[in-house]
Design a protein around this motif. Structure first.
Motif, mmCIF file in Angstrom:
data_model
loop_
_atom_site.group_PDB
_atom_site.id
_atom_site.type_symbol
_atom_site.label_atom_id
_atom_site.label_comp_id
_atom_site.label_asym_id
_atom_site.label_seq_id
_atom_site.Cartn_x
_atom_site.Cartn_y
_atom_site.Cartn_z
ATOM 1 N N ILE A 134 0.827 -1.211 0.000
ATOM 2 C CA ILE A 134 0.000 0.000 0.000
ATOM 3 C C ILE A 134 0.858 1.257 0.000
ATOM 4 C CG2 ILE A 134 -1.653 1.341 1.369
ATOM 5 C CD1 ILE A 134 -2.881 -1.273 2.282
ATOM 6 N N PHE A 135 1.876 1.280 0.879
ATOM 7 C CA PHE A 135 2.684 2.489 1.045
ATOM 8 C C PHE A 135 3.820 2.591 0.030
ATOM 9 C CE2 PHE A 135 1.105 1.895 5.506
ATOM 10 C CZ PHE A 135 0.270 3.002 5.503
ATOM 11 N N GLY A 136 4.101 1.510 -0.671
ATOM 12 C CA GLY A 136 5.107 1.558 -1.720
ATOM 13 C C GLY A 136 6.482 1.099 -1.242
ATOM 14 N N VAL A 137 7.342 0.817 -2.230
ATOM 15 C CA VAL A 137 8.703 0.359 -1.960
ATOM 16 C C VAL A 137 9.559 1.536 -1.521
ATOM 17 C CG1 VAL A 137 10.751 -0.673 -3.001
ATOM 18 C CG2 VAL A 137 8.479 -1.541 -3.599
ATOM 19 N N PHE A 212 12.549 -5.141 9.556
ATOM 20 C CA PHE A 212 13.190 -4.257 8.589
ATOM 21 C C PHE A 212 14.248 -4.995 7.780
ATOM 22 C CE2 PHE A 212 11.694 -0.121 10.205
ATOM 23 C CZ PHE A 212 11.563 0.515 8.986
ATOM 24 N N ALA A 213 15.003 -5.815 8.475
ATOM 25 C CA ALA A 213 16.019 -6.591 7.764
ATOM 26 C C ALA A 213 15.361 -7.493 6.732
ATOM 27 C CB ALA A 213 16.831 -7.411 8.761
ATOM 28 N N GLY A 214 14.196 -8.045 7.100
ATOM 29 C CA GLY A 214 13.497 -8.916 6.157
ATOM 30 C C GLY A 214 12.994 -8.170 4.944
ATOM 31 N N LEU A 215 12.393 -6.987 5.150
ATOM 32 C CA LEU A 215 11.889 -6.213 4.015
ATOM 33 C C LEU A 215 13.030 -5.742 3.115
ATOM 34 C CD1 LEU A 215 9.046 -4.039 5.607
ATOM 35 C CD2 LEU A 215 8.850 -6.167 4.313
ATOM 36 N N PHE A 217 15.918 -7.167 2.824
ATOM 37 C CA PHE A 217 16.468 -8.373 2.190
ATOM 38 C C PHE A 217 15.656 -8.740 0.951
ATOM 39 C CE2 PHE A 217 16.587 -12.983 1.673
ATOM 40 C CZ PHE A 217 17.945 -13.220 1.613
ATOM 41 N N LEU A 218 14.314 -8.533 1.028
ATOM 42 C CA LEU A 218 13.445 -8.848 -0.105
ATOM 43 C C LEU A 218 13.468 -7.767 -1.169
ATOM 44 C CD1 LEU A 218 10.358 -10.271 1.823
ATOM 45 C CD2 LEU A 218 12.096 -11.571 0.572
ATOM 46 N N GLY A 219 14.120 -6.622 -0.871
ATOM 47 C CA GLY A 219 14.242 -5.562 -1.854
ATOM 48 C C GLY A 219 13.126 -4.545 -1.831
ATOM 49 N N ILE A 220 12.264 -4.588 -0.796
ATOM 50 C CA ILE A 220 11.172 -3.613 -0.725
ATOM 51 C C ILE A 220 11.350 -2.672 0.466
ATOM 52 C CG2 ILE A 220 9.481 -5.075 -1.883
ATOM 53 C CD1 ILE A 220 8.427 -5.954 0.770
ATOM 54 N N GLY A 221 12.527 -2.712 1.056
ATOM 55 C CA GLY A 221 12.803 -1.829 2.181
ATOM 56 C C GLY A 221 13.710 -0.687 1.755
ATOM 57 N N VAL A 222 14.860 -0.559 2.408
ATOM 58 C CA VAL A 222 15.820 0.503 2.113
ATOM 59 C C VAL A 222 16.376 0.313 0.702
ATOM 60 C CG1 VAL A 222 18.033 1.511 2.789
ATOM 61 C CG2 VAL A 222 16.389 0.791 4.541
ATOM 62 N N GLN A 223 16.430 1.394 -0.062
ATOM 63 C CA GLN A 223 16.895 1.344 -1.446
ATOM 64 C C GLN A 223 18.226 2.083 -1.591
ATOM 65 O OE1 GLN A 223 14.969 -0.384 -3.859
ATOM 66 N NE2 GLN A 223 13.915 -0.971 -1.948
ATOM 67 N N ASP A 228 21.106 -0.599 4.863
ATOM 68 C CA ASP A 228 20.959 -1.046 6.248
ATOM 69 C C ASP A 228 21.419 -2.490 6.318
ATOM 70 O OD1 ASP A 228 18.924 -2.337 4.946
ATOM 71 O OD2 ASP A 228 17.426 -2.012 6.512
ATOM 72 N N TRP A 229 21.241 -3.118 7.468
ATOM 73 C CA TRP A 229 21.746 -4.484 7.629
ATOM 74 C C TRP A 229 21.038 -5.460 6.700
ATOM 75 C CZ3 TRP A 229 21.303 -3.641 13.578
ATOM 76 C CH2 TRP A 229 22.442 -2.967 14.026
ATOM 77 N N GLY A 230 19.738 -5.283 6.498
ATOM 78 C CA GLY A 230 19.021 -6.185 5.607
ATOM 79 C C GLY A 230 19.498 -6.081 4.173
ATOM 80 N N ARG A 231 19.742 -4.862 3.705
ATOM 81 C CA ARG A 231 20.251 -4.654 2.345
ATOM 82 C C ARG A 231 21.627 -5.290 2.191
ATOM 83 N NH1 ARG A 231 17.708 -2.921 -2.365
ATOM 84 N NH2 ARG A 231 19.396 -2.749 -3.894
ATOM 85 N N MET A 232 22.486 -5.123 3.190
ATOM 86 C CA MET A 232 23.830 -5.709 3.136
ATOM 87 C C MET A 232 23.769 -7.231 3.191
ATOM 88 S SD MET A 232 26.105 -3.190 5.511
ATOM 89 C CE MET A 232 27.564 -4.144 5.081
ATOM 90 N N LEU A 233 22.806 -7.767 3.959
ATOM 91 C CA LEU A 233 22.662 -9.222 4.040
ATOM 92 C C LEU A 233 22.248 -9.794 2.687
ATOM 93 C CD1 LEU A 233 22.649 -11.779 5.780
ATOM 94 C CD2 LEU A 233 20.284 -11.272 6.384
#
Length: 650
Positions: A134-137, A212-215, A217-223, A228-233
């Protein structure tokens, strides 16, 4: 234990100390890591890409030759900040949803509760993914998604805790004082549930980090270019077989940070008295009241007039009536006592008079008039103003009647601020004056103390002072001397009598102890099984009581002439439960004078003589002593233990 010392005790346990150190380390990294390692984390070295761990790069480098360890440390700021923001959103929205039924109309409150119930049924991660769509990537969408996904859990927690607080005496006292529902919520409910909310929010911060790490990691969180840690993971996992350390670094950071917040929350929960469980909580509707509209009484001498008061509660087998057709009046300046065993309806009658019957209770009356106003049919604003200024309640346990999170002086001042448009300073000055009026020593200093810092007698004095903040015309004292020693009891009763003399306020004194009522009141109502069975002047209590139950109450109270070698007197059996009242006289099963007529028909409260009413087919005449069975005989006639014994009728 003072609040500050209580929270400092967290560090005394090994788990609490470890969690505190880890959280402080995270805070320091979030603040200083970008300043110390920011340049190194952004430095691109195309000649050193995809390197493994070395002395120069402990966790190796990424696809652009940037130091992985430096990036993990710098990513602490964004990862922790976003998790905290999400928790703040979740707690704020959840608290608003959880407390909305308390201030919204009933239909709107039910809608909110229904939405929360549906949302709680879904897994949190599924809700987060739903809101992310709903809120977008992106970072903003991820923060809002996780925050709103956490809100239903906090809404349910807030609903449960608010419902528990709503039944406390200090909430009833605030309602009697005419405080609005919004002000009760802000000043009384929220401060008392803030501690468990903070504890649960601390635990939730660890879950937010993982989410947050999960989102990301899936590519819909921090761009990119943020990380962040999820993006680096996610980046490190693509080359885990080449350089496992690149994935291990952010994964370890997520685990350690999440563990730190969870351990801190667990330690805080143990200090605060245990984790607050999230339970199903049904919405409680507003109290239901019905009345037959009648004209106002013409007499200005009557302050409270009640006719045919009935209180009912629904059960699986039909409604039960703990109060059945009670009628009486209290005049200005009069002291009226109400006695009877537990469950006789004394307190419910007083609560009905002050509009404090909680749902699903239903109040009906031909007349329930206070100070010339029909309080069951008058507008809510009129009733709130009237009860807040002209009626005072002194509850049984002053420790639960005061809000433990607020100082005594501010609680007294609230009533004056609400109804007399006083400034906070003037209201506090009046509070100190009222404390002085009830003989609280060093009133100015004691006004700044919390309820737990007062003794039982001083808390009761402060409760009476609260009732006097708006010069009431009626003071309802529900067991004001219970759990106090005899010396303090005498002081409290003398204080109530002095207040009545000085202010001409009427007093309705409810007590199990018939001796207390006989010494403090001019008139006595004796209640049994939800009805008034006798109404007589106190001067005639010991010599002119006509109802067998009243006589029995008097005879089981020992005096100086009681033979200490004999068992104490008791009334055999027990009072009937509200759903067990027989068609005849409710006391017939325990009465030594009962006849067949008593078992078939319930007598009306009829005039026996001047100012004396009695409901009995066979009233005791003169000074005849009522013969009660011996304790052993009484026990043989009933499987229930005797209820009424010495010193009162508990």
């Amino acid at each position: 234990m003072p609040t500050r010392l209580k929270w400092l005790s967290i560090v005394r346990s090994p788990v609490g100390a470890t969690a505190t150190v880890l959280v402080l380390l995270l805070a320091l990294l979030a603040i200083f890591a970008p300043l110390v390692w920011g340049a190194q984390a952004q430095a691109i070295d195309t000649s050193g890409t995809q390197q493994g761990p070395s002395a120069e790069h402990l966790l190796g480098t990424d696809a652009l030759g940037r130091d992985v360890l430096a990036r993990v440390l710098v990513a602490t700021q964004l990862s922790v900040t976003l998790a905290v923001i999400a928790v703040v959103i979740g707690v704020t929205v959840g608290t608003l949803l959880g407390t909305a039924p308390s201030v919204l109309p009933r239909w709107a409150g039910r809608i909110v509760v229904g939405i929360v119930n549906i949302a709680v049924a879904f897994p949190g991660l599924l809700l987060a993914l739903f809101f992310a769509v709903i809120f977008g990537v992106g970072t903003t969408g991820a923060v809002l998604a996780i925050g709103f996904a956490m809100a239903p859990g906090f809404a349910r927690l807030t609903q449960t805790m608010s419902a528990a607080i709503a039944g406390r005496d200090f909430i009833s006292a605030a309602r009697t004082a005419g405080v609005s529902r919004l002000r009760i919520l802000v000043r009384h409910v929220l401060p008392n549930i803030a501690e468990p909310l903070i504890v649960n929010a601390t635990v939730a911060a660890g879950g937010a980090l993982l989410a947050f790490a999960g989102l990301s990691f899936l590519g819909i969180g921090v761009q990119l270019p943020a990380f962040d840690w999820g993006r680096m993971l996610s980046e490190g996992l693509n080359r885990i077989y080449i350089n496992p350390a690149a994935a291990f670094g952010p994964a370890a950071a997520v685990v350690i940070a999440g563990l730190a917040f969870n351990l801190l929350g667990e330690s805080a929960a143990s200090v605060a008295g245990g984790r607050v469980a999230i339970r199903r909580s049904a919405f409680l509707p507003l109290p239901t009241t019905h009345a037959v509209p009648t004209e106002s009484t013409e007499s200005t001498d009557t302050i409270l007039s009640i006719e045919n008061l009935r209180i009912s509660y629904p059960t699986h087998s039909g409604p039960v009536h703990p109060v059945r057709g009670v009628s009486f009046e209290i005049r200005v300046g009069e002291a009226l006592g109400v006695v009877g065993e537990s469950g006789s309806g004394k307190s419910l009658t007083a609560l009905a008079a002050s509009r404090l019957i909680e749902p699903p209770g239903v109040v009906t009356a031909d007349r329930l008039e206070f100070n010339g106003v029909q309080i069951l049919t008058a507008p809510e604003k009129t009733v709130r103003r009237l009860l807040g200024t002209s009626m005072a309640m002194v509850f049984q346990d002053p420790l639960t009647s005061f809000n433990p999170a607020r100082r005594i002086g501010s609680q007294l001042a609230e009533a004056a601020q609400e109804h007399q448009v006083m400034s906070r300073r003037n209201a506090m000055e009046r509070a100190v004056e009222r404390l002085q009026a009830v003989r609280v020593p060093a009133a100015a200093r004691r006004a700044e103390q919390y309820p737990h810092e007062f003794s039982g007698g001083m808390r009761q004095r402060a409760m009476i002072a609260m009732g006097l903040m708006n010069s009431p015309k009626l003071i309802i004292a529900d067991e004001p001397t219970t759990a106090l020693d005899v010396t303090v009891q005498r002081q409290v009763l003398r204080l109530l009598n002095r207040v009545r003399t000085e202010t001409n306020a009427a007093i309705l004194l409810i007590s199990h102890d018939i001796a207390v009522v006989s010494q403090s009141c001019e008139r006595v109502l004796v209640m049994y099984a939800g009805r008034i069975v006798e109404d007589l002047p106190t001067a005639e209590l010991y010599t002119g009581a006509r109802h067998p139950y009243t006589r029995a109450l008097l005879e089981v109270v020992p005096d100086l002439d009681t033979d200490r070698g004999q068992p104490l007197g008791v009334i055999p059996g027990r009072p009937p439960a509200p759903g067990e009242v027989s068609p005849g006289c409710a006391f017939a099963a325990r009465c030594p004078l009962a006849t067949a007529q008593c078992l078939e028909s319930d007598p009306e409260l009829a005039i026996h003589s001047d100012k004396h009413r009695v409901a009995c087919w066979n009233p005791v005449e003169g000074a005849t002593r009522l013969t009660l069975p011996e304790p052993s005989t009484a026990a043989a006639h009933t499987q229930d233990s005797p209820i009424a014994t010495l010193g009162g009728t508990r």
